[in-house]
Design a protein around this motif. Sequence first.
Motif, PDB file in Angstrom:
ATOM      1  N   PHE A 122       0.840  -1.200   0.000  1.00 22.44           N
ATOM      2  CA  PHE A 122       0.000   0.000   0.000  1.00 22.44           C
ATOM      3  C   PHE A 122       0.878   1.256   0.000  1.00 22.44           C
ATOM      4  N   ILE A 123       1.951   1.231   0.788  1.00 27.10           N
ATOM      5  CA  ILE A 123       2.891   2.360   0.842  1.00 27.10           C
ATOM      6  C   ILE A 123       3.544   2.552  -0.525  1.00 27.10           C
ATOM      7  N   ILE A 124       3.983   1.470  -1.140  1.00 24.79           N
ATOM      8  CA  ILE A 124       4.642   1.555  -2.450  1.00 24.79           C
ATOM      9  C   ILE A 124       3.692   2.150  -3.487  1.00 24.79           C
ATOM     10  N   ILE A 125       2.449   1.694  -3.495  1.00 24.36           N
ATOM     11  CA  ILE A 125       1.464   2.218  -4.448  1.00 24.36           C
ATOM     12  C   ILE A 125       1.326   3.736  -4.273  1.00 24.36           C
ATOM     13  N   HIS A 126       1.254   4.181  -3.034  1.00 29.76           N
ATOM     14  CA  HIS A 126       1.088   5.617  -2.789  1.00 29.76           C
ATOM     15  C   HIS A 126       2.359   6.409  -3.053  1.00 29.76           C
ATOM     16  N   LYS A 127       3.507   5.806  -2.805  1.00 25.54           N
ATOM     17  CA  LYS A 127       4.757   6.495  -3.130  1.00 25.54           C
ATOM     18  C   LYS A 127       4.866   6.688  -4.646  1.00 25.54           C
ATOM     19  N   ILE A 128       4.462   5.685  -5.403  1.00 27.25           N
ATOM     20  CA  ILE A 128       4.517   5.790  -6.867  1.00 27.25           C
ATOM     21  C   ILE A 128       3.522   6.844  -7.347  1.00 27.25           C
ATOM     22  N   SER A 146      13.742  11.105  -5.737  1.00 27.86           N
ATOM     23  CA  SER A 146      14.241   9.913  -5.053  1.00 27.86           C
ATOM     24  C   SER A 146      14.658  10.251  -3.617  1.00 27.86           C
ATOM     25  N   TYR A 147      15.346  11.347  -3.444  1.00 29.92           N
ATOM     26  CA  TYR A 147      15.792  11.792  -2.115  1.00 29.92           C
ATOM     27  C   TYR A 147      14.589  12.179  -1.252  1.00 29.92           C
ATOM     28  N   LYS A 148      13.672  12.927  -1.824  1.00 35.67           N
ATOM     29  CA  LYS A 148      12.497  13.420  -1.095  1.00 35.67           C
ATOM     30  C   LYS A 148      11.641  12.270  -0.551  1.00 35.67           C
ATOM     31  N   VAL A 154      18.201   6.398  -7.319  1.00 35.58           N
ATOM     32  CA  VAL A 154      17.320   6.667  -8.458  1.00 35.58           C
ATOM     33  C   VAL A 154      16.962   5.341  -9.134  1.00 35.58           C
ATOM     34  N   ALA A 155      17.914   4.424  -9.166  1.00 38.43           N
ATOM     35  CA  ALA A 155      17.670   3.115  -9.788  1.00 38.43           C
ATOM     36  C   ALA A 155      16.557   2.372  -9.041  1.00 38.43           C
ATOM     37  N   HIS A 156      16.582   2.436  -7.710  1.00 36.81           N
ATOM     38  CA  HIS A 156      15.543   1.783  -6.903  1.00 36.81           C
ATOM     39  C   HIS A 156      14.179   2.393  -7.212  1.00 36.81           C
ATOM     40  N   LEU A 157      14.102   3.712  -7.239  1.00 36.22           N
ATOM     41  CA  LEU A 157      12.853   4.404  -7.578  1.00 36.22           C
ATOM     42  C   LEU A 157      12.388   3.973  -8.972  1.00 36.22           C
ATOM     43  N   SER A 158      13.290   4.004  -9.934  1.00 37.82           N
ATOM     44  CA  SER A 158      12.948   3.666 -11.324  1.00 37.82           C
ATOM     45  C   SER A 158      12.436   2.231 -11.445  1.00 37.82           C
ATOM     46  N   ASN A 159      13.109   1.303 -10.752  1.00 37.90           N
ATOM     47  CA  ASN A 159      12.681  -0.104 -10.797  1.00 37.90           C
ATOM     48  C   ASN A 159      11.290  -0.278 -10.196  1.00 37.90           C
ATOM     49  N   GLN A 160      11.065   0.360  -9.065  1.00 39.01           N
ATOM     50  CA  GLN A 160       9.760   0.256  -8.417  1.00 39.01           C
ATOM     51  C   GLN A 160       8.678   0.920  -9.266  1.00 39.01           C
ATOM     52  N   PHE A 161       8.989   2.057  -9.848  1.00 44.40           N
ATOM     53  CA  PHE A 161       8.050   2.781 -10.710  1.00 44.40           C
ATOM     54  C   PHE A 161       7.652   1.902 -11.897  1.00 44.40           C
ATOM     55  N   LYS A 162       8.653   1.286 -12.519  1.00 43.64           N
ATOM     56  CA  LYS A 162       8.392   0.445 -13.689  1.00 43.64           C
ATOM     57  C   LYS A 162       7.587  -0.792 -13.305  1.00 43.64           C
ATOM     58  N   LYS A 163       7.891  -1.370 -12.144  1.00 36.96           N
ATOM     59  CA  LYS A 163       7.171  -2.556 -11.681  1.00 36.96           C
ATOM     60  C   LYS A 163       5.683  -2.238 -11.471  1.00 36.96           C
ATOM     61  N   THR A 165       3.914   0.684 -12.666  1.00 31.42           N
ATOM     62  CA  THR A 165       3.214   1.344 -13.781  1.00 31.42           C
ATOM     63  C   THR A 165       3.460   0.694 -15.143  1.00 31.42           C
ATOM     64  N   GLY A 166       4.564  -0.040 -15.248  1.00 31.55           N
ATOM     65  CA  GLY A 166       4.925  -0.606 -16.544  1.00 31.55           C
ATOM     66  C   GLY A 166       5.726   0.370 -17.402  1.00 31.55           C
ATOM     67  N   LEU A 167       5.971   1.568 -16.884  1.00 31.80           N
ATOM     68  CA  LEU A 167       6.716   2.608 -17.606  1.00 31.80           C
ATOM     69  C   LEU A 167       7.908   3.070 -16.782  1.00 31.80           C
ATOM     70  N   SER A 168       8.905   3.595 -17.464  1.00 31.03           N
ATOM     71  CA  SER A 168      10.012   4.218 -16.722  1.00 31.03           C
ATOM     72  C   SER A 168       9.572   5.630 -16.341  1.00 31.03           C
ATOM     73  N   PRO A 169      10.132   6.194 -15.265  1.00 33.24           N
ATOM     74  CA  PRO A 169       9.773   7.562 -14.895  1.00 33.24           C
ATOM     75  C   PRO A 169      10.045   8.565 -16.016  1.00 33.24           C
ATOM     76  N   THR A 170      11.128   8.369 -16.737  1.00 38.19           N
ATOM     77  CA  THR A 170      11.480   9.267 -17.839  1.00 38.19           C
ATOM     78  C   THR A 170      10.427   9.197 -18.945  1.00 38.19           C
ATOM     79  N   PHE A 171      10.020   7.984 -19.297  1.00 38.24           N
ATOM     80  CA  PHE A 171       8.997   7.816 -20.330  1.00 38.24           C
ATOM     81  C   PHE A 171       7.671   8.419 -19.871  1.00 38.24           C
ATOM     82  N   PHE A 172       7.346   8.246 -18.591  1.00 34.22           N
ATOM     83  CA  PHE A 172       6.112   8.821 -18.038  1.00 34.22           C
ATOM     84  C   PHE A 172       6.127  10.343 -18.180  1.00 34.22           C
ATOM     85  N   ARG A 173       7.256  10.953 -17.869  1.00 37.22           N
ATOM     86  CA  ARG A 173       7.388  12.414 -17.984  1.00 37.22           C
ATOM     87  C   ARG A 173       7.273  12.839 -19.456  1.00 37.22           C
TER      88      ARG A 173
END
Length: 186
Positions: A122-128, A146-148, A154-163, A165-173
């Motif tokens: 639940f925390i991960i879903i809301h962090k994403i 990532s720091y905030k 950043v790699a950890h954030l990106s991996n979790q984001f992709k897991k 949403t199915g997208l990378s944070p860069t692609f999402f932006r």
Amino acid sequence: MKLYIKFMVSLRCKLLVKEELEKLGLHYVVLDLGMVDVLEDITEEQREKLKLNLLKSGLELLDDKKSILIDRIKNVIIEMIHYTDELPKVNYSDYISEKLDYDYTYLSNIFSEVKGITIQQFIIIHKIERVKELLLYDELNLTEISYKLHYSSVAHLSNQFKKVTGLSPTFFRQLKQKRKGNLENL
């Protein structure tokens, strides 16, 4: 008297609850996400009226103890991730346990039993969701986000984001920027 309200997760919801309490002539000491501490004892008639009026707005007055506890857990997490500028420096489990004054294992077991997911998920879903929001604002770069949000990298954030949403944070932006460009061409 404390009342617990499901789906009360924004400032708009707080204003709505305040309005409904005023209509019934009730005064409150504390009005937080998911909870209101009313000064007076509430009659059964007032309670029913409040329950019906809140339902019309998509909010639900909770009665059962498990539902109340689950909602309190969710509200602590939502407030922690979405409405505070700085996430707690302690473990989330310690923070939640301290805020609710319950053993984390107990909270975790009840949450998983009722919601079908763990508190951590639940925390991960809301962090994403928070990461998406910050990406759309375009004020912070990925390292700052990532720091905030206390990701180890950043790699950890990106991996979790992709897991999630199915997208990378860069692609999402980039999608946001493409949509913006498409709207300007209309």
